[in-house]
Write a protein that holds these residues in place. Structure first.
Motif, PDB file in Angstrom:
ATOM      1  N   UNK A 192       0.835  -1.293   0.215  1.00  0.00           N
ATOM      2  CA  UNK A 192      -0.060  -0.017  -0.035  1.00  0.00           C
ATOM      3  C   UNK A 192       0.809   1.396  -0.069  1.00  0.00           C
ATOM      4  N   UNK A 193       2.168   1.305   0.747  1.00  0.00           N
ATOM      5  CA  UNK A 193       2.768   2.374   0.648  1.00  0.00           C
ATOM      6  C   UNK A 193       3.442   2.588  -0.582  1.00  0.00           C
ATOM      7  N   UNK A 194       3.936   1.555  -1.364  1.00  0.00           N
ATOM      8  CA  UNK A 194       4.367   1.291  -2.501  1.00  0.00           C
ATOM      9  C   UNK A 194       3.525   2.145  -3.475  1.00  0.00           C
ATOM     10  N   UNK A 195       2.133   1.536  -3.425  1.00  0.00           N
ATOM     11  CA  UNK A 195       1.184   2.046  -4.398  1.00  0.00           C
ATOM     12  C   UNK A 195       0.964   3.741  -4.190  1.00  0.00           C
ATOM     13  N   UNK A 196       1.156   4.230  -2.844  1.00  0.00           N
ATOM     14  CA  UNK A 196       0.761   5.609  -2.600  1.00  0.00           C
ATOM     15  C   UNK A 196       2.036   6.428  -3.320  1.00  0.00           C
ATOM     16  N   UNK A 197       3.245   5.842  -3.129  1.00  0.00           N
ATOM     17  CA  UNK A 197       4.471   6.520  -3.533  1.00  0.00           C
ATOM     18  C   UNK A 197       4.430   6.699  -5.106  1.00  0.00           C
TER      19      UNK A 197
ATOM     20  N   UNK B 157       1.655   9.167  -6.189  1.00  0.00           N
ATOM     21  CA  UNK B 157       2.219  10.490  -5.856  1.00  0.00           C
ATOM     22  C   UNK B 157       3.032  10.932  -6.869  1.00  0.00           C
ATOM     23  N   UNK B 158       4.011  10.143  -7.318  1.00  0.00           N
ATOM     24  CA  UNK B 158       5.047  10.579  -8.315  1.00  0.00           C
ATOM     25  C   UNK B 158       4.401  10.710  -9.738  1.00  0.00           C
ATOM     26  N   UNK B 159       3.490   9.989  -9.789  1.00  0.00           N
ATOM     27  CA  UNK B 159       2.435  10.229 -11.261  1.00  0.00           C
ATOM     28  C   UNK B 159       1.849  11.334 -11.053  1.00  0.00           C
ATOM     29  N   UNK B 160       1.282  11.706 -10.069  1.00  0.00           N
ATOM     30  CA  UNK B 160       0.625  12.911 -10.087  1.00  0.00           C
ATOM     31  C   UNK B 160       1.467  14.193 -10.089  1.00  0.00           C
TER      32      UNK B 160
ATOM     33  N   UNK C 289      11.482  15.164  -9.400  1.00  0.00           N
ATOM     34  CA  UNK C 289      12.480  14.180  -9.917  1.00  0.00           C
ATOM     35  C   UNK C 289      12.685  13.373  -8.396  1.00  0.00           C
ATOM     36  N   UNK C 290      12.631  13.936  -7.113  1.00  0.00           N
ATOM     37  CA  UNK C 290      12.664  13.316  -5.828  1.00  0.00           C
ATOM     38  C   UNK C 290      11.556  12.358  -5.862  1.00  0.00           C
ATOM     39  N   UNK C 291      10.393  12.593  -6.161  1.00  0.00           N
ATOM     40  CA  UNK C 291       9.172  11.744  -5.975  1.00  0.00           C
ATOM     41  C   UNK C 291       9.500  10.570  -6.705  1.00  0.00           C
TER      42      UNK C 291
END
Length: 107
Positions: free
Chosen positions: A47-52, A55-58, A75-77
């Motif tokens: 779930x944490x991986x999916x959230x990251x 977030x990066x995609x957004x 870049x960081x995300x």
């Protein structure tokens, strides 16, 4: 010689009393118990991986549409999401290898 005696005296003291005397919190130093079973730990990690990843995609989408998002945040995300995905793949690989080893054991 005094320094050696002082070090040995500290080593002989109880760690909790030393931490308390130095103003620390002994509850924060105690090892934490396991939080749930193995399946819930894996589920929380995914779930944490999916959230990251989301977030990066957004952030990447917002950066492409609007210049208000700084490039260093994107870049960081993206790098954080890539590293998280790489870690998840390594964990998966180790789990599969362990499962295969267990299944190949002779009883």
């Amino acid at each position: 010689m005094n320094e050696i005696n002082a070090i040995s005296a500290v080593g002989a003291e109880d760690t909790a009393s030393l931490i308390t005397r130095l103003g620390g919190d002994t509850a924060a130093m105690a090892p934490s118990p396991a939080h749930g079973d193995f399946a819930s730990i894996l589920s929380n990690g995914l779930e944490n991986l999916d959230a990251k990843l989301a977030h990066a995609d957004d952030l990447a989408r917002q950066f492409a549409l609007d210049d208000q998002v700084p490039v260093h945040q994107v870049t960081y995300a993206l790098e954080e999401a890539r590293l998280s995905l790489e870690l998840a793949m390594q964990v998966r690989q180790r789990l599969v290898e362990s499962y295969r080893e267990i299944m190949n054991m002779q009883l």
